[in-house]
Design an enzyme around this catalytic site. Structure first.
Site, PDB file in Angstrom:
ATOM      1  N   THR A 167      -3.511  39.850 -33.300  1.00 15.92           N
ATOM      2  CA  THR A 167      -3.400  38.729 -34.221  1.00 15.92           C
ATOM      3  C   THR A 167      -4.486  37.712 -33.865  1.00 15.92           C
ATOM      4  O   THR A 167      -4.842  37.593 -32.708  1.00 15.92           O
ATOM      5  CB  THR A 167      -2.013  38.095 -33.973  1.00 15.92           C
ATOM      6  OG1 THR A 167      -1.032  39.044 -34.317  1.00 15.92           O
ATOM      7  CG2 THR A 167      -1.816  36.816 -34.746  1.00 15.92           C
ATOM      8  N   GLY A 197       6.627  39.596 -39.379  1.00 16.17           N
ATOM      9  CA  GLY A 197       6.696  39.230 -37.962  1.00 16.17           C
ATOM     10  C   GLY A 197       6.760  37.732 -37.751  1.00 16.17           C
ATOM     11  O   GLY A 197       7.177  36.975 -38.633  1.00 16.17           O
ATOM     12  N   THR A 218       0.266  34.863 -30.167  1.00 18.50           N
ATOM     13  CA  THR A 218      -0.039  36.268 -30.398  1.00 18.50           C
ATOM     14  C   THR A 218       0.808  37.103 -29.431  1.00 18.50           C
ATOM     15  O   THR A 218       1.137  36.643 -28.342  1.00 18.50           O
ATOM     16  CB  THR A 218      -1.536  36.582 -30.180  1.00 18.50           C
ATOM     17  OG1 THR A 218      -1.730  38.004 -30.084  1.00 18.50           O
ATOM     18  CG2 THR A 218      -2.078  35.962 -28.900  1.00 18.50           C
ATOM     19  N   HIS A 220       4.084  40.333 -29.228  1.00 13.09           N
ATOM     20  CA  HIS A 220       5.098  41.105 -29.943  1.00 13.09           C
ATOM     21  C   HIS A 220       5.904  40.173 -30.834  1.00 13.09           C
ATOM     22  O   HIS A 220       6.656  39.330 -30.355  1.00 13.09           O
ATOM     23  CB  HIS A 220       5.996  41.834 -28.938  1.00 13.09           C
ATOM     24  CG  HIS A 220       6.993  42.724 -29.599  1.00 13.09           C
ATOM     25  ND1 HIS A 220       8.345  42.510 -29.502  1.00 13.09           N
ATOM     26  CD2 HIS A 220       6.829  43.803 -30.405  1.00 13.09           C
ATOM     27  CE1 HIS A 220       8.970  43.443 -30.227  1.00 13.09           C
ATOM     28  NE2 HIS A 220       8.065  44.226 -30.766  1.00 13.09           N
TER      29      HIS A 220
END
Length: 310
Positions: A167, A197, A218, A220
């Site tokens: 990201t 997300g 940035t 998970h």
């Protein structure tokens, strides 16, 4: 101390052959954003420009270069937020748009909503005259190769996520003291269709408040959402912690509570900034007082004059 801009190109494990492109990409983005700030432009203009540069760069998982979902298609998320009025705009699961961050800004500027998704976001883009691009123009050979590899029955999904470029995001303060953040992503490799997300969620993918600071995250996405990482870090700053300490506390909590790694770029109203991560790498760059700062591994911090040729 002002103005200042800090960008990240995603936390994770970057394949060796792509580290140079990633570092060069964040440095190019930060230079473009700093030029705007130095010319008296707003922090929002600066973060949108930085993220646009990275969306256009196939080295990153955003815009052109986005990872593919389970069906082999591109679905992207983005957010912008400004710290003066807490104005925010976001889009999720958008397709056929070269620069989702610019569409997120239009949501903030032209609607009374905070987030538009999927087909609704596409209709809004058309109404705003945002050109549609063919999906193929957003898909790189690298993304397709990794998608195919991940479909194999013996594929290890954890390992597959490791090679992904991350990201992208940016935080900035302009000479008037206004703070902004922007974050954009292609999401998670081989994700279910329609998965959203952390990126477009206020307080998770980013947050900006003139009174406290700004963060772009940035890592998970599902884990970041569980701990509302961006807002958590700003909470620690409200408690009196420095940008570095607050960033580290937020990342440490995410690691201990939900066993996940990530990274952030953070600024406070006085122009102190940090680029911190718990993953193996995160490409980042910052510009302040005509100096370019950048790094990739933990503890790495190079500097050069902003005028220095690439």
């Amino acid at each position: 101390m002002l103005p200042v801009v800090v960008v990240h190109g995603g936390a994770g494990q970057i394949p060796k052959q792509r580290t140079e492109q990633s570092t060069l990409g964040v440095c190019t983005a930060v230079r473009a954003a700093y030029t705007i700030l130095r010319g008296g432009g707003s922090s929002m203009d600066a973060v949108v420009e930085a993220v646009t540069q990275m969306e256009d760069n196939p080295s990153f998982n955003a815009g052109r270069g986005s990872v593919l979902n389970a069906k082999g298609e591109v679905e992207m998320d983005a957010i912008v937020m400004e710290g003066k009025t807490l104005g925010s705009g976001a889009v999720s699961a958008v397709r056929n748009i070269a620069n989702p961050v610019q569409l997120a800004r239009l949501v903030m500027d032209k609607t009374s909503h905070a987030c538009l998704t999927a087909e609704g976001a596409s209709q809004f883009a058309r109404a705003m005259g945002v050109p549609e691009v063919p999906e193929e123009s957003l898909i790189t050979e690298y993304s397709r190769m990794r998608w195919t590899k991940n479909l194999a029955p013996e594929a290890n999904p954890v390992e597959c996520q490791m090679g992904k470029m991350g990201t992208v995001g940016a935080v900035a303060i302009d000479s008037e003291g206004n703070i902004a953040c922007a974050t954009s992503t292609g999401g998670m490799l081989n994700k279910m269709e329609g998965r959203v997300g952390d990126t477009p969620c206020i307080g998770s993918g980013g947050y900006a408040d003139n009174n406290v600071g700004a963060v772009s995250t940035t890592g998970h996405g599902e884990a970041i959402m569980k701990v509302t990482l961006a807002r958590l870090i700003l909470f620690h700053m409200e408690q009196g912690h420095s940008v570095e300490a607050a960033s580290d506390l937020g990342l440490a909590y995410m690691k201990s509570r939900v066993a996940a790694l990530g990274g952030v770029v953070t600024v406070d109203p006085r122009g102190h900034w940090a680029a911190r991560f718990s993953s193996r790498q995160m490409s980042w760059a910052a510009a302040q007082k005509d100096t370019l700062h950048y790094g990739l591994y933990t503890g790495e911090h190079f500097t050069q004059s902003i005028e220095h040729p690439h």
